[in-house]
Scaffold this motif. Structure first.
Motif, PDB file in Angstrom:
ATOM      1  N   PHE A 306       2.922   3.305   6.697  1.00  0.00           N
ATOM      2  CA  PHE A 306       3.253   2.665   5.352  1.00  0.00           C
ATOM      3  C   PHE A 306       3.203   1.309   5.657  1.00  0.00           C
ATOM      4  CE2 PHE A 306       6.824   0.849   3.145  1.00  0.00           C
ATOM      5  CZ  PHE A 306       7.021   1.763   1.845  1.00  0.00           C
ATOM      6  N   ASN A 307       3.581   0.512   6.677  1.00  0.00           N
ATOM      7  CA  ASN A 307       3.724  -0.966   6.901  1.00  0.00           C
ATOM      8  C   ASN A 307       2.274  -1.306   6.986  1.00  0.00           C
ATOM      9  OD1 ASN A 307       5.066  -3.461   7.323  1.00  0.00           O
ATOM     10  ND2 ASN A 307       4.203  -3.437   9.589  1.00  0.00           N
ATOM     11  N   ARG A 312      -2.274  -4.519   4.313  1.00  0.00           N
ATOM     12  CA  ARG A 312      -3.822  -4.364   3.827  1.00  0.00           C
ATOM     13  C   ARG A 312      -3.706  -4.922   2.395  1.00  0.00           C
ATOM     14  NH1 ARG A 312      -3.897   0.818   6.418  1.00  0.00           N
ATOM     15  NH2 ARG A 312      -4.639   0.634   8.509  1.00  0.00           N
ATOM     16  N   LEU A 313      -2.621  -4.489   1.703  1.00  0.00           N
ATOM     17  CA  LEU A 313      -2.380  -4.877   0.334  1.00  0.00           C
ATOM     18  C   LEU A 313      -2.324  -6.458   0.376  1.00  0.00           C
ATOM     19  CD1 LEU A 313      -2.225  -4.388  -2.747  1.00  0.00           C
ATOM     20  CD2 LEU A 313       0.574  -4.099  -2.016  1.00  0.00           C
ATOM     21  N   ARG A 317      -5.232  -9.225  -1.076  1.00  0.00           N
ATOM     22  CA  ARG A 317      -4.834 -10.222  -2.040  1.00  0.00           C
ATOM     23  C   ARG A 317      -5.240 -11.816  -1.415  1.00  0.00           C
ATOM     24  NH1 ARG A 317      -3.191 -11.818  -7.141  1.00  0.00           N
ATOM     25  NH2 ARG A 317      -1.278 -13.377  -7.130  1.00  0.00           N
ATOM     26  N   VAL A 318      -4.916 -11.935  -0.023  1.00  0.00           N
ATOM     27  CA  VAL A 318      -5.401 -13.292   0.181  1.00  0.00           C
ATOM     28  C   VAL A 318      -7.108 -13.555   0.204  1.00  0.00           C
ATOM     29  CG1 VAL A 318      -5.431 -14.573   2.412  1.00  0.00           C
ATOM     30  CG2 VAL A 318      -3.392 -13.350   1.577  1.00  0.00           C
ATOM     31  N   ARG A 319      -7.467 -12.278   0.913  1.00  0.00           N
ATOM     32  CA  ARG A 319      -9.056 -12.375   0.798  1.00  0.00           C
ATOM     33  C   ARG A 319      -9.813 -12.842  -0.620  1.00  0.00           C
ATOM     34  NH1 ARG A 319     -13.401 -10.211  -0.614  1.00  0.00           N
ATOM     35  NH2 ARG A 319     -12.373  -8.394  -1.868  1.00  0.00           N
ATOM     36  N   GLN A 320      -9.053 -12.249  -1.615  1.00  0.00           N
ATOM     37  CA  GLN A 320      -9.515 -12.460  -3.148  1.00  0.00           C
ATOM     38  C   GLN A 320      -9.311 -13.811  -3.423  1.00  0.00           C
ATOM     39  OE1 GLN A 320      -8.062  -9.356  -5.688  1.00  0.00           O
ATOM     40  NE2 GLN A 320      -9.047  -7.676  -4.349  1.00  0.00           N
ATOM     41  N   ILE A 321      -8.251 -14.370  -3.452  1.00  0.00           N
ATOM     42  CA  ILE A 321      -7.721 -15.548  -3.844  1.00  0.00           C
ATOM     43  C   ILE A 321      -8.087 -16.726  -2.935  1.00  0.00           C
ATOM     44  CG2 ILE A 321      -5.540 -14.804  -5.092  1.00  0.00           C
ATOM     45  CD1 ILE A 321      -3.860 -15.756  -3.067  1.00  0.00           C
ATOM     46  N   LEU A 629       1.554  -6.473 -10.858  1.00  0.00           N
ATOM     47  CA  LEU A 629       1.421  -7.886 -10.672  1.00  0.00           C
ATOM     48  C   LEU A 629       0.038  -8.323 -10.135  1.00  0.00           C
ATOM     49  CD1 LEU A 629       4.913  -9.266  -9.874  1.00  0.00           C
ATOM     50  CD2 LEU A 629       3.662  -9.300 -12.087  1.00  0.00           C
ATOM     51  N   TYR A 630      -0.281  -7.680  -9.231  1.00  0.00           N
ATOM     52  CA  TYR A 630      -1.570  -7.903  -8.609  1.00  0.00           C
ATOM     53  C   TYR A 630      -2.854  -7.574  -9.407  1.00  0.00           C
ATOM     54  CZ  TYR A 630       0.052  -9.091  -3.970  1.00  0.00           C
ATOM     55  OH  TYR A 630       0.802  -9.910  -2.713  1.00  0.00           O
ATOM     56  N   ALA A 631      -2.750  -6.331 -10.232  1.00  0.00           N
ATOM     57  CA  ALA A 631      -3.478  -5.815 -11.065  1.00  0.00           C
ATOM     58  C   ALA A 631      -3.807  -6.766 -12.440  1.00  0.00           C
ATOM     59  CB  ALA A 631      -2.979  -4.365 -11.544  1.00  0.00           C
TER      60      ALA A 631
END
Length: 637
Positions: A306-307, A312-313, A317-321, A629-631
């Motif tokens: 779960f953690n 990974r989420l 997000r960091v990889r994309q931005i 929100l990420y979506a």
């Protein structure tokens, strides 16, 4: 060995893997978290809140010693009559209240200047003297059977307020040695179990910490951790991370020596008192068993995926931005282009905290405002050399007004959160004082007061999230909320590591720094994606200063995390009803076992499987909000 009274909190620094952070290309702007002309107001006013001078404090110890002398006159006849028993209990309360004022003062002198070894030594001697001269009281109270106390209380009704004191003394009877042995252990306690924390602090002070160049500034990797973690420059973040652990590595052998000797000494003394080991003694004091604690660690490890899913989420997000091919732990402070990192001057932080916690009522708000007003001299958070790491609050209801200390205030969200957390402890002290809670009942299982502090952190992050003006800021503050809420895995990992160190030292399997590294890697990999990627994280046993100064404290954070998430859920479901019962619990003090208090005031049970299930339900709901929100889109390079 006797436990040294210590400040509540010594709050753990947030793990970089749980923070949100700075954007590629984010503009560097001049920011003063505490304006230089205001800095003097954010240091303790010792004369106002404690003693006019150090000499005045030394002279005032005579009053404490006079009280102890009165109490000692009752040695051997404490339970001879209802009147004598009541007198002994009242004198003990007076002695503890008087002593704590000195103990807090001396520790704060050391915390704000770790070169002031004289204050640290004086504090240790005073604690040892207090414990030695009052040891006989435990010996005599534990022999008072329930029937005798009931008869005495019928003759002297004022004794009824001390029923749980006597009950607690009886509970310790199997682990209490003879009077002479207890006096000897109390006298030796600073020499057996306190020097390790002093060696830890001395090693930190003597480390030649690297500096990192950032836009013409020299950033001290230990004193200005928030600055390099939140730098928009990837190079700065990486050098800061690696420089911090290089600093730890430079005295790695000293840290290992201190920790391993600490474990051996505490285990030996615990066995003298007929505990299996020191963790068993610490858990007994919390009204828990080591098996309960290990079961909790196991349940967290079972939820490790779960953690990892959340990590990974965040990494994706960091990889994309950030436009990175690979995300490292030091990259997790990246925020989207177009978002200016929220920072808060100390005055802005105080206003945010007051607004976020206003729903907790007028009395709570009033005490909070008094703490945060720099005119009262109860805050010390200006950075400098030779300061104790971390943050903490301390006080003694009815004797010493509560205070807040922080190693450094840099104006980042985590600094605001730390202030809210420790304010929870400080206000708790004052609510008990307002309710005239006897000194005997002002301390108890620390996961209670830690849960109050952690709820504050959740409410501050939630307040900022709900009042954010746009999706970028909402996303940022929801990440901060989850950073705090998901820290149950971080503190759970660190508590499990400390437990494993004690177990393996006792089994003869942990003898060297390499053994400690191995344990940290193995335990870290069960719930985190980062320990396999970054070998520096194997030195987590050095980074957690509680292991040296407040051993076995981290288990409190684990239980407190679960409780605070349950409080948050209850607050959302029934604000009025929850706040009324919650404040009653805070005001009450610790006049009964924790299970009874939780049941009486909030209808909760620590052993209820729903406690963890409800916590994960809250976490899952907030993660889904973050995913939504990420979506909506990514703002990258």
């Amino acid at each position: 060995m006797e436990e040294q009274p210590m400040p509540i909190g010594l709050r753990p620094l947030a793990c970089a893997a749980l923070l949100a952070g700075a954007a590629p290309g984010e503009a560097q702007t001049s920011f003063e978290p505490i304006p230089p002309e205001q800095a003097a107001r954010y240091r303790f006013d010792f004369a106002r809140n404690f003693y006019a001078t150090a000499e005045a404090e030394r002279k005032a110890r005579s009053t404490l010693r006079a009280t102890l002398a009165q109490l000692e006159k009752l040695k051997g006849r404490v339970a001879s009559s209802p009147e004598t028993l009541l007198g002994a209990l009242e004198l003990n309360e007076r002695a503890v209240s008087q002593a704590m004022r000195h103990i807090i003062y001396l520790y704060l002198r050391f915390a704000t200047n770790t070169r002031d070894q004289e204050s640290q030594d004086a504090q240790n001697r005073l604690i040892a003297e207090l414990n030695t001269r009052t040891s006989f009281l435990q010996q005599e109270l534990m022999r008072i059977e329930p029937g005798q106390f009931k008869r005495f209380a019928a003759q002297k009704p004022a004794l009824q307020r001390y029923a749980f004191v006597v009950r607690s003394a009886r509970r310790l009877r199997p682990h209490t040695l003879g009077l002479r042995e207890e006096e000897i252990l109390s006298t030796l306690a600073p020499h057996l179990g306190e020097w390790q924390g002093e060696l830890y602090q001395a090693s930190l002070d003597r480390t030649d910490w690297p500096r990192v160049q950032d836009d013409g500034r020299q950033i001290h990797v230990h004193h200005q951790e928030g600055d390099w973690r939140n730098s928009p420059e990837r190079r700065v973040r990486e050098e800061g991370f690696k420089g911090l652990y290089a600093g730890y590595r430079s005295h790695r052998d000293f840290y290992a020596f201190a920790l391993l000797r600490q474990v051996k000494a505490r285990n030996e003394v615990a066995r003298l008192r007929r505990y299996r080991d020191y963790p068993a003694e610490a858990h007994f004091a919390l009204h828990l068993t080591t098996q309960q604690v290990k079961d909790l660690f196991r349940r967290l490890e079972e939820q490790g995926e779960f953690n990892k899913r959340y990590q990974r989420l965040r990494a994706e997000r960091v990889r994309q931005i950030g436009g990175f091919d690979e995300v490292n732990v030091w990259d997790l402070t990246v925020i989207p282009r177009g978002l200016q990192r929220p920072r808060f001057t100390i005055e802005e932080a105080a206003r945010v905290i007051r607004d976020a916690l206003a729903p907790l009522g007028q009395e709570h708000s009033g005490e909070l405002a008094e703490l945060l007003d720099p005119a009262n001299g109860r805050l010390d958070l200006v950075p400098g050399e030779n300061r104790v790491p971390g943050a903490f609050a301390w006080g003694m209801p009815g004797s010493q007004t509560s205070i807040f200390y922080s190693f450094n205030y840099e104006g980042y969200f985590d600094d605001v959160s730390a202030l809210a957390h420790e304010a929870g402890h400080a206000v708790h002290y004052e609510l008990m004082a307002n309710n005239r809670v006897p000194a005997s009942y002002t301390s108890g299982p620390t996961y209670f007061t830690e849960s109050f502090a952690m709820l504050n952190e959740l409410l501050v992050a939630d307040h900022l999230y709900r009042n954010a003006g746009d999706d970028l800021r909402r996303t940022y503050f929801l990440e901060q909320f989850l950073g705090q809420a998901m820290s149950v895995f971080g503190v759970g990992r660190q508590a499990a590591l400390e437990q494993a160190v004690y177990d393996q030292v006792q089994a003869g399997k942990a003898r060297t720094p390499d053994d400690l590294d191995r344990l940290a890697r193995e335990i870290g990999a069960r719930t985190s994606i980062w320990h396999d990627r970054h070998p520096e994280l194997a030195m987590e046993w050095i980074a957690v200063h509680h292991f040296y100064r407040q051993p076995m404290y981290y288990v409190n954070y684990v239980w407190a995390n679960f409780l605070s998430l349950k409080y948050y859920q209850m607050l959302r479901q029934d604000p009025g009803g929850f706040i009324r019962r919650y404040l009653a619990l805070m005001r009450n003090g610790f006049d009964a076992p924790p299970a009874e208090l939780l049941k009486k005031f909030l209808g909760l049970r620590l052993d209820d499987p729903k406690l963890a299930a409800d916590a994960f339900s809250v976490l899952e709901g907030r993660i889904q909000e973050l995913e939504a929100l990420y979506a909506k889109g990514v703002e990258g390079p």
